[in-house]
Design a protein around this motif. Structure first.
Motif, PDB file in Angstrom:
ATOM      1  N   LEU A  32      40.816  19.295 -33.677  1.00  0.00           N
ATOM      2  CA  LEU A  32      40.114  19.533 -32.411  1.00  0.00           C
ATOM      3  C   LEU A  32      39.779  21.010 -32.232  1.00  0.00           C
ATOM      4  CD1 LEU A  32      42.152  17.082 -30.176  1.00  0.00           C
ATOM      5  CD2 LEU A  32      39.724  16.861 -30.763  1.00  0.00           C
ATOM      6  N   GLN A  33      40.664  21.891 -32.678  1.00  0.00           N
ATOM      7  CA  GLN A  33      40.358  23.318 -32.605  1.00  0.00           C
ATOM      8  C   GLN A  33      39.192  23.664 -33.527  1.00  0.00           C
ATOM      9  OE1 GLN A  33      43.939  25.637 -33.197  1.00  0.00           O
ATOM     10  NE2 GLN A  33      44.763  25.078 -31.202  1.00  0.00           N
ATOM     11  N   ASP A  34      39.170  23.092 -34.737  1.00  0.00           N
ATOM     12  CA  ASP A  34      38.020  23.292 -35.633  1.00  0.00           C
ATOM     13  C   ASP A  34      36.739  22.782 -34.972  1.00  0.00           C
ATOM     14  OD1 ASP A  34      39.611  24.392 -37.609  1.00  0.00           O
ATOM     15  OD2 ASP A  34      39.785  22.541 -38.767  1.00  0.00           O
ATOM     16  N   HIS A  35      36.852  21.628 -34.316  1.00  0.00           N
ATOM     17  CA  HIS A  35      35.686  21.040 -33.646  1.00  0.00           C
ATOM     18  C   HIS A  35      35.207  21.950 -32.513  1.00  0.00           C
ATOM     19  CE1 HIS A  35      33.720  16.970 -32.428  1.00  0.00           C
ATOM     20  NE2 HIS A  35      32.962  17.979 -32.055  1.00  0.00           N
ATOM     21  N   LEU A  36      36.135  22.484 -31.733  1.00  0.00           N
ATOM     22  CA  LEU A  36      35.767  23.373 -30.636  1.00  0.00           C
ATOM     23  C   LEU A  36      35.054  24.618 -31.156  1.00  0.00           C
ATOM     24  CD1 LEU A  36      35.798  24.187 -27.660  1.00  0.00           C
ATOM     25  CD2 LEU A  36      38.151  24.999 -27.970  1.00  0.00           C
ATOM     26  N   LEU A  37      35.530  25.180 -32.251  1.00  0.00           N
ATOM     27  CA  LEU A  37      34.888  26.359 -32.833  1.00  0.00           C
ATOM     28  C   LEU A  37      33.475  26.030 -33.297  1.00  0.00           C
ATOM     29  CD1 LEU A  37      37.878  27.843 -34.841  1.00  0.00           C
ATOM     30  CD2 LEU A  37      36.853  28.803 -32.780  1.00  0.00           C
ATOM     31  N   LEU A  40      31.310  25.941 -30.313  1.00  0.00           N
ATOM     32  CA  LEU A  40      30.997  27.290 -29.832  1.00  0.00           C
ATOM     33  C   LEU A  40      29.861  27.919 -30.644  1.00  0.00           C
ATOM     34  CD1 LEU A  40      34.563  28.718 -29.158  1.00  0.00           C
ATOM     35  CD2 LEU A  40      32.803  28.222 -27.451  1.00  0.00           C
ATOM     36  N   LYS A  41      29.834  27.618 -31.939  1.00  0.00           N
ATOM     37  CA  LYS A  41      28.735  28.122 -32.771  1.00  0.00           C
ATOM     38  C   LYS A  41      27.418  27.472 -32.361  1.00  0.00           C
ATOM     39  CE  LYS A  41      31.770  29.026 -36.719  1.00  0.00           C
ATOM     40  NZ  LYS A  41      32.044  28.771 -38.155  1.00  0.00           N
ATOM     41  N   SER A  42      27.455  26.172 -32.073  1.00  0.00           N
ATOM     42  CA  SER A  42      26.259  25.482 -31.605  1.00  0.00           C
ATOM     43  C   SER A  42      25.785  26.075 -30.282  1.00  0.00           C
ATOM     44  CB  SER A  42      26.563  23.983 -31.439  1.00  0.00           C
ATOM     45  OG  SER A  42      25.427  23.283 -30.975  1.00  0.00           O
ATOM     46  N   LEU A  43      26.711  26.278 -29.366  1.00  0.00           N
ATOM     47  CA  LEU A  43      26.387  26.892 -28.082  1.00  0.00           C
ATOM     48  C   LEU A  43      25.777  28.276 -28.281  1.00  0.00           C
ATOM     49  CD1 LEU A  43      26.517  27.193 -24.976  1.00  0.00           C
ATOM     50  CD2 LEU A  43      28.952  27.764 -25.227  1.00  0.00           C
ATOM     51  N   SER A 101      16.656  24.115 -34.754  1.00  0.00           N
ATOM     52  CA  SER A 101      16.928  22.857 -35.443  1.00  0.00           C
ATOM     53  C   SER A 101      18.074  23.018 -36.426  1.00  0.00           C
ATOM     54  CB  SER A 101      15.677  22.370 -36.182  1.00  0.00           C
ATOM     55  OG  SER A 101      15.256  23.334 -37.127  1.00  0.00           O
ATOM     56  N   GLY A 102      18.595  21.899 -36.899  1.00  0.00           N
ATOM     57  CA  GLY A 102      19.678  21.911 -37.870  1.00  0.00           C
ATOM     58  C   GLY A 102      20.906  21.229 -37.321  1.00  0.00           C
ATOM     59  N   ASP A 106      22.135  20.765 -33.377  1.00  0.00           N
ATOM     60  CA  ASP A 106      22.043  19.396 -32.855  1.00  0.00           C
ATOM     61  C   ASP A 106      23.408  18.742 -32.627  1.00  0.00           C
ATOM     62  OD1 ASP A 106      19.294  19.619 -32.966  1.00  0.00           O
ATOM     63  OD2 ASP A 106      19.158  18.757 -34.978  1.00  0.00           O
ATOM     64  N   TRP A 107      24.466  19.514 -32.735  1.00  0.00           N
ATOM     65  CA  TRP A 107      25.828  18.977 -32.589  1.00  0.00           C
ATOM     66  C   TRP A 107      25.999  18.222 -31.269  1.00  0.00           C
ATOM     67  CZ3 TRP A 107      28.993  21.233 -28.636  1.00  0.00           C
ATOM     68  CH2 TRP A 107      30.297  20.709 -28.566  1.00  0.00           C
ATOM     69  N   LYS A 108      26.645  17.068 -31.403  1.00  0.00           N
ATOM     70  CA  LYS A 108      27.017  16.282 -30.225  1.00  0.00           C
ATOM     71  C   LYS A 108      28.365  15.635 -30.496  1.00  0.00           C
ATOM     72  CE  LYS A 108      25.585  12.539 -27.134  1.00  0.00           C
ATOM     73  NZ  LYS A 108      24.537  11.540 -26.809  1.00  0.00           N
ATOM     74  N   PRO A 109      29.365  15.906 -29.652  1.00  0.00           N
ATOM     75  CA  PRO A 109      30.695  15.346 -29.903  1.00  0.00           C
ATOM     76  C   PRO A 109      30.779  13.876 -29.536  1.00  0.00           C
ATOM     77  CG  PRO A 109      30.709  16.574 -27.856  1.00  0.00           C
ATOM     78  CD  PRO A 109      29.346  16.763 -28.444  1.00  0.00           C
ATOM     79  N   ALA A 110      31.705  13.178 -30.163  1.00  0.00           N
ATOM     80  CA  ALA A 110      32.002  11.791 -29.789  1.00  0.00           C
ATOM     81  C   ALA A 110      32.562  11.754 -28.372  1.00  0.00           C
ATOM     82  CB  ALA A 110      32.991  11.182 -30.774  1.00  0.00           C
ATOM     83  N   ALA A 111      32.574  10.580 -27.797  1.00  0.00           N
ATOM     84  CA  ALA A 111      32.992  10.444 -26.403  1.00  0.00           C
ATOM     85  C   ALA A 111      34.503  10.431 -26.211  1.00  0.00           C
ATOM     86  CB  ALA A 111      32.383   9.183 -25.802  1.00  0.00           C
ATOM     87  N   ASP A 112      35.260  10.142 -27.301  1.00  0.00           N
ATOM     88  CA  ASP A 112      36.717  10.054 -27.154  1.00  0.00           C
ATOM     89  C   ASP A 112      37.413  10.967 -28.160  1.00  0.00           C
ATOM     90  OD1 ASP A 112      36.163   8.693 -29.473  1.00  0.00           O
ATOM     91  OD2 ASP A 112      37.336   6.925 -28.980  1.00  0.00           O
TER      92      ASP A 112
END
Length: 533
Positions: A32-37, A40-43, A101-102, A106-112
């Motif tokens: 989850l920490q890797d996912h958050l990072l 943040l790059k996408s943001l 683009s890329g 285009d990152w979108k997290p899963a809902a759960d």
């Protein structure tokens, strides 16, 4: 599931934790920490284009700080941050007006949570670049950003920020996604990170001094006072101040722990008579020490470890620190902590040893004339900055031995929790100048730098030409960014230990040696001989 994390000095087998973190981090939290990072790059790809947005900037700081070692172990809390990150990214995308683009954009997290953990398989450390040396420097940059976020978080809590620093956060995060950047591009970003951190530490130094007054040399008792007690550990001075205000007249004594020790030197905090002592030592001994503190205990930043059941019921977290099952205080109302302290048994009257803190740059430079005279007169031959993070890994007794063996005509400046390796020893003084000067917390590396720069000016030489040697210990990402700051200033000949970071490749190490003569510690005797001849 497996994991991989190599961001701290405890990295398993000197390479990385791949089953469970030595710090206590589980694979799902690591994912989850890797996912958050990654989020943040996408943001940042959009935030870097739209300019300053106070909400996005504040979130970026908190999210980066969340991933620092020993801060947040709660998967639910990190999952919530990931969803917030996505919402802010979509807001920035709509504002941006430029098509980006890329896969990162285009990152979108899963809902759960389970879905977000599964997605993180694509976002781990090794996925950041195919070239090992470029990956190494990207890691250094990312860990530098994490460390700097901690200092900016404390500064922001006290009302300070800086647009240029905030712009750099977004620029650097976005840059890590650019496949066209090479090794030296990222080296340049690391040096820029060091410079921006100097600004950030300066902001925090100003915030602390303007709010609480410049630190003054202050004796701190290491015993206990009869009565109820609350133990505060972490780094945040504003949280301590609020707790001191809310406990006035309630018969509760406040104790500091770990990196909170320097709080005793600030006039605006030491004025509270119920700020009575420092209990215990550095963070890694909490499981041994906290069972012996019968009152309430609260973390306001890292470093939290897996709590012992013997004190879990009176343990609290605040701010970004979280551990599953530990009660978390939101906001600035500490009523629950105070009530718990009143329910708990009292501490005994047991005065202890006194040690000195409060030697920030104002205090030290206030006696600069005495220091300069002692150097010119031959009474003071050399300065050693011996400090940094403490930790549990073997090899840290080196710092105790080094301090003990420093000749009597030398002064030791120290900071951060590494000081606990020797700050209870008696060092005496040189013509009234204490031989051990506790400069403060890890962020007070800013004070040490100001002292060094001022002395260099007084002696009309460069910092590298001073009779000053830096013997540093590291553990987590704040130490990484402080090192980047020192390197960005051109400071050379730093000795680093107890081991070198697992994320530095031989090529990158060679670059550091060639350009800065950075070196690993050896033994206290050998290093002192090499320095002093």
């Amino acid at each position: 599931m497996s994991m991989f994390c190599n961001q701290c000095e405890q990295a398993a087998n000197g390479t990385g934790c791949n089953i469970s973190g030595v710090c206590g981090k589980k694979p799902d939290v690591a994912a989850l920490q890797d996912h958050l990072l990654y989020g943040l790059k996408s943001l940042a790809l959009y935030a870097d284009r739209i300019g300053r947005d106070a909400v996005i900037d504040r979130f970026t700081i908190e999210a980066l700080f969340t991933t620092v070692t020993n801060v947040d172990f709660d998967p639910e809390a990190i999952g919530t941050m990931i969803q917030t990150c996505y919402q802010l990214k979509e807001k920035a995308r709509a504002t941006c007006g430029t098509v980006v683009s890329g896969p990162v954009a285009d990152w979108k997290p899963a809902a759960d949570l389970a879905g977000m953990v599964a997605q993180a398989e694509q976002y781990g450390i090794s996925k950041q670049h195919v070239n090992a040396d470029i990956l190494s420097v990207i890691e250094i940059l990312m860990y530098g950003l994490k460390g700097m976020s901690a200092y900016m978080d404390h500064a922001m809590i006290l009302g300070k920020t800086n647009d240029d620093v905030m712009a750099f956060f977004q620029k650097a995060l976005a840059a890590t996604t650019d496949p066209n950047l090479g090794l030296m591009d990222f080296v340049g970003l690391c040096m820029e990170c060091g410079k921006q951190n100097l600004t950030t530490m300066g902001l925090l130094d100003a915030a602390h001094n303007e709010t609480y007054g410049a630190p003054v040399p202050t004796p701190v008792n290491l015993g206990t006072r009869a009565g109820k007690g609350i133990l505060v550990t972490g780094h945040d001075l504003k949280m301590l101040e609020e707790l001191l205000k809310q406990t006035e007249g309630k018969g509760i004594n406040i104790y500091t722990h770990g990196e909170m020790l320097p709080a005793h030197g600030y006039p605006g905090l030491k004025k509270y008579p119920h700020l009575v002592a420092n209990f215990g030592g550095a963070w890694q001994d909490q499981a041994k020490e906290f069972p012996h503190f019968p009152g309430a205990i609260i973390f306001n930043t890292n470093c939290i470890q897996r709590p012992n059941e013997s004190y879990m019921d009176r343990l609290y977290s605040w701010g970004l620190v979280q551990w599953p099952g530990v009660k978390h205080v939101e906001g600035w109302d500490f009523t629950e902590v105070i009530n718990k302290a009143l329910e708990c048994p009292s501490l005994p009257e047991n005065p202890g040893q006194e040690i000195l803190t409060g030697f920030g740059h104002s205090a030290v430079l206030g006696v600069a004339d005495k220091i300069i005279a002692a150097v010119k007169g031959g009474q003071l031959k050399h300065f050693f900055l011996v400090g940094g993070c403490d930790g549990a890994k073997s090899g840290r007794n080196y710092y105790t031995e080094f301090a003990e063996k420093v000749p009597q005509d030398c002064v030791i400046l120290t900071l951060a929790c590494g000081k606990y390796r020797f700050n209870k020893l008696e060092f005496g003084d040189i013509g009234g100048i204490p031989r051990l000067l506790d400069v403060g917390q890890c962020n007070d590396a800013y004070s040490a730098i100001q002292i060094a720069v001022a002395l260099a000016g007084a002696f009309e030489c460069g910092v590298n030409d001073l009779p000053l040697s830096m013997i540093l210990s590291w553990y987590e990402q704040k130490a990484v960014v402080i090192l980047l700051t020192l390197l960005s200033l051109g400071i050379k000949n730093i000795r680093l230990g107890p081991t070198l970071p697992a994320f530095i490749t031989p090529t990158v190490l060679g670059f550091l040696v060639e350009n800065f003569n950075i070196m690993p510690i050896t033994t206290a005797e050998e290093d002192l001989k090499a320095i002093l001849g």
